[in-house]
Design a protein around this motif. Structure first.
Motif, mmCIF file in Angstrom:
data_model
loop_
_atom_site.group_PDB
_atom_site.id
_atom_site.type_symbol
_atom_site.label_atom_id
_atom_site.label_comp_id
_atom_site.label_asym_id
_atom_site.label_seq_id
_atom_site.Cartn_x
_atom_site.Cartn_y
_atom_site.Cartn_z
ATOM 1 N N VAL A 179 -0.053 -4.743 61.883
ATOM 2 C CA VAL A 179 0.040 -5.635 60.718
ATOM 3 C C VAL A 179 0.160 -7.079 61.168
ATOM 4 O O VAL A 179 -0.482 -7.978 60.608
ATOM 5 C CB VAL A 179 1.242 -5.242 59.837
ATOM 6 C CG1 VAL A 179 1.495 -6.288 58.759
ATOM 7 C CG2 VAL A 179 1.003 -3.870 59.198
ATOM 8 N N ARG A 180 0.970 -7.302 62.177
ATOM 9 C CA ARG A 180 1.129 -8.680 62.670
ATOM 10 C C ARG A 180 -0.166 -9.221 63.266
ATOM 11 O O ARG A 180 -0.494 -10.395 63.086
ATOM 12 C CB ARG A 180 2.253 -8.733 63.702
ATOM 13 C CG ARG A 180 3.654 -8.611 63.116
ATOM 14 C CD ARG A 180 4.710 -8.969 64.138
ATOM 15 N NE ARG A 180 4.699 -8.042 65.266
ATOM 16 C CZ ARG A 180 5.384 -6.905 65.308
ATOM 17 N NH1 ARG A 180 6.132 -6.545 64.257
ATOM 18 N NH2 ARG A 180 5.336 -6.121 66.366
ATOM 19 N N ARG A 181 -0.880 -8.359 63.938
ATOM 20 C CA ARG A 181 -2.118 -8.808 64.569
ATOM 21 C C ARG A 181 -3.181 -9.134 63.534
ATOM 22 O O ARG A 181 -3.965 -10.073 63.695
ATOM 23 C CB ARG A 181 -2.617 -7.740 65.530
ATOM 24 C CG ARG A 181 -3.889 -8.150 66.278
ATOM 25 C CD ARG A 181 -4.270 -7.129 67.297
ATOM 26 N NE ARG A 181 -5.457 -7.543 68.040
ATOM 27 C CZ ARG A 181 -6.013 -6.844 69.009
ATOM 28 N NH1 ARG A 181 -5.466 -5.686 69.373
ATOM 29 N NH2 ARG A 181 -7.082 -7.286 69.622
ATOM 30 N N HIS A 182 -3.230 -8.354 62.447
ATOM 31 C CA HIS A 182 -4.266 -8.541 61.427
ATOM 32 C C HIS A 182 -3.655 -9.048 60.126
ATOM 33 O O HIS A 182 -4.090 -8.678 59.039
ATOM 34 C CB HIS A 182 -5.009 -7.220 61.177
ATOM 35 C CG HIS A 182 -5.608 -6.619 62.414
ATOM 36 N ND1 HIS A 182 -6.705 -7.166 63.041
ATOM 37 C CD2 HIS A 182 -5.264 -5.523 63.124
ATOM 38 C CE1 HIS A 182 -7.014 -6.429 64.094
ATOM 39 N NE2 HIS A 182 -6.162 -5.425 64.172
ATOM 40 N N LYS A 183 -2.640 -9.891 60.233
ATOM 41 C CA LYS A 183 -1.894 -10.316 59.044
ATOM 42 C C LYS A 183 -2.767 -11.029 58.021
ATOM 43 O O LYS A 183 -2.558 -10.886 56.817
ATOM 44 C CB LYS A 183 -0.725 -11.214 59.450
ATOM 45 C CG LYS A 183 -1.076 -12.437 60.279
ATOM 46 C CD LYS A 183 0.183 -13.206 60.643
ATOM 47 C CE LYS A 183 -0.108 -14.410 61.539
ATOM 48 N NZ LYS A 183 -0.636 -14.001 62.857
ATOM 49 N N TYR A 184 -3.762 -11.767 58.469
ATOM 50 C CA TYR A 184 -4.604 -12.501 57.520
ATOM 51 C C TYR A 184 -5.511 -11.557 56.717
ATOM 52 O O TYR A 184 -5.797 -11.803 55.541
ATOM 53 C CB TYR A 184 -5.434 -13.554 58.250
ATOM 54 C CG TYR A 184 -4.587 -14.632 58.891
ATOM 55 C CD1 TYR A 184 -3.839 -15.510 58.109
ATOM 56 C CD2 TYR A 184 -4.493 -14.742 60.274
ATOM 57 C CE1 TYR A 184 -3.036 -16.487 58.684
ATOM 58 C CE2 TYR A 184 -3.695 -15.706 60.870
ATOM 59 C CZ TYR A 184 -2.973 -16.576 60.073
ATOM 60 O OH TYR A 184 -2.180 -17.528 60.646
ATOM 61 N N GLY A 188 3.647 -1.808 62.813
ATOM 62 C CA GLY A 188 4.091 -3.191 62.669
ATOM 63 C C GLY A 188 3.281 -4.147 63.517
ATOM 64 O O GLY A 188 2.937 -5.252 63.077
ATOM 65 N N LEU A 225 -3.965 -8.092 49.849
ATOM 66 C CA LEU A 225 -2.736 -7.988 49.051
ATOM 67 C C LEU A 225 -2.933 -8.230 47.552
ATOM 68 O O LEU A 225 -2.400 -7.446 46.745
ATOM 69 C CB LEU A 225 -1.689 -8.954 49.617
ATOM 70 C CG LEU A 225 -0.316 -8.921 48.934
ATOM 71 C CD1 LEU A 225 0.316 -7.537 49.074
ATOM 72 C CD2 LEU A 225 0.606 -9.990 49.528
ATOM 73 N N TYR A 273 -4.620 -8.482 55.917
ATOM 74 C CA TYR A 273 -3.718 -7.864 54.945
ATOM 75 C C TYR A 273 -3.400 -8.818 53.798
ATOM 76 O O TYR A 273 -3.246 -8.386 52.644
ATOM 77 C CB TYR A 273 -2.431 -7.409 55.628
ATOM 78 C CG TYR A 273 -2.586 -6.132 56.418
ATOM 79 C CD1 TYR A 273 -2.576 -4.898 55.790
ATOM 80 C CD2 TYR A 273 -2.752 -6.168 57.799
ATOM 81 C CE1 TYR A 273 -2.720 -3.724 56.507
ATOM 82 C CE2 TYR A 273 -2.902 -4.997 58.538
ATOM 83 C CZ TYR A 273 -2.890 -3.780 57.885
ATOM 84 O OH TYR A 273 -3.043 -2.619 58.586
ATOM 85 N N LEU A 274 -3.287 -10.100 54.077
ATOM 86 C CA LEU A 274 -3.039 -11.080 53.027
ATOM 87 C C LEU A 274 -4.223 -11.174 52.075
ATOM 88 O O LEU A 274 -4.055 -11.386 50.866
ATOM 89 C CB LEU A 274 -2.762 -12.455 53.649
ATOM 90 C CG LEU A 274 -1.389 -12.641 54.293
ATOM 91 C CD1 LEU A 274 -1.306 -14.001 54.989
ATOM 92 C CD2 LEU A 274 -0.276 -12.497 53.260
#
Length: 317
Positions: free
Chosen positions: A23-28, A20, A34, A30-31
């Motif tokens: 994912v939060r650190r590299h959220k962009y 988790g 997606l 992952y977006l």
């Protein structure tokens, strides 16, 4: 510092960063990934349950999952169909012909473009060779048909000079030549970009040193350029072998006609006619598609094994 250390400690469990937190650190990132993940999930993985149609007698009122099993009846019908055998043989003939004739062309084109002295002329030629890739086969087949059909431009010119009509679109042998030639014209320039990118990574000092040592251009290509291209060519060859059973549906579907079915009807066109024209049922066409996928899967792994252990090159895995 102590607070930050405590936060970092909470993010780790057994020496590993929690999923988790990553994912939060590299959220962009992952977006960005997606949309592609959703595309493959919706159009590639979710429809895979339909493969069970190959083992069932499909009933519209019952649906796919509740239709009765048919004890491999679809496989018996496929292997007993003379049209499938013809399409299977044609697919192998055309696909291996593409490997022998079409596959080396982008490599040769990339080497020739790299040998050009004028950078401006090189860019012009690269643009000219790349442009046909962006013409769809629907448009290109219309142009080819207008030129080579019975009442096409070429036949009108031949008749004007008192010569016989061409039969390229209606002769099995010449039609295969047309498939290879038109696909080379359309895709060779685009495929050469990958090899040109590999060549661009070569240190120019290597060519200068080879020239000082007396090596001519051919010897420089053999000793410097080709070793750099070998691994790239090997990986693309693996992918090409893994797609042998595809044959090139877009091109053939838009160009072929009943006169050349005997040599140009491939598995994909056979599946299309079986499902939508001959009304053989979705079970029959699904079986053919499943067999094609299994063969491609085996060829992909076989080609990767040969490249890694036979040619001693890096494979896909």
């Amino acid at each position: 510092m102590e607070v930050r250390g405590l936060q970092n400690a909470l993010r780790y469990k057994n020496g590993k960063r929690s999923w988790g937190a990553g994912v939060r650190r590299h959220k962009y990132f992952y977006l960005m990934v997606l949309p592609m993940v959703l595309f493959y999930l919706i159009f590639a993985y979710v429809p895979m349950y339909g493969v069970v149609l190959a083992f069932k007698e499909f009933n519209y009122s019952l649906g796919i999952l509740h239709s009765p099993w048919n004890q491999f009846q679809n496989f018996h019908e496929v292997f007993g169909s003379p049209d499938f055998k013809t399409a299977f043989n044609n697919t192998l003939l055309i696909s291996f012909g593409r490997l022998l004739i079409e596959f080396p062309m982008p490599i040769l084109l990339a080497i020739l473009l790299n040998e050009m002295r004028s950078s401006g002329l090189k860019r012009i030629y690269q643009t000219v060779f790349t442009f046909p890739h962006f013409i769809s086969w629907v448009v290109l087949s219309g142009i080819i048909t207008s030129l080579l059909s019975d009442q096409g431009v070429l036949n009108q010119l031949l008749e004007a000079f008192g010569m016989g009509k061409n039969t390229i679109l209606f002769n099995n042998g010449s039609f295969l030549g047309l498939l290879f030639a038109s696909n080379i014209w359309k895709e060779a320039g685009w495929s050469a970009i990958i090899y040109l990118a590999a060549i661009a990574g070569i240190n120019p000092e290597l060519y200068e040193a080879a020239s000082i040592d007396g090596a001519n251009r051919f010897q420089q290509i053999k000793a410097i350029t080709w070793p750099v291209l070998r691994n790239t060519a090997a990986i693309l060859l693996i992918l090409a072998v893994g797609g042998v059973m595809n044959g090139g549906f877009d091109q053939i579907f838009n160009l072929y006609n009943p006169a050349v079915y005997q040599r140009s009807d491939i598995i994909d066109t056979f599946v299309y006619r079986s499902a939508f024209t001959d009304a053989t049922g979705f079970g029959f066409s699904t079986t053919v598609g499943l067999l094609k996928s299994v063969i491609n899967f085996a060829l992909l792994f076989g080609a990767n094994f040969i490249v890694k252990h036979g040619l001693k090159e890096e494979g896909l895995y």
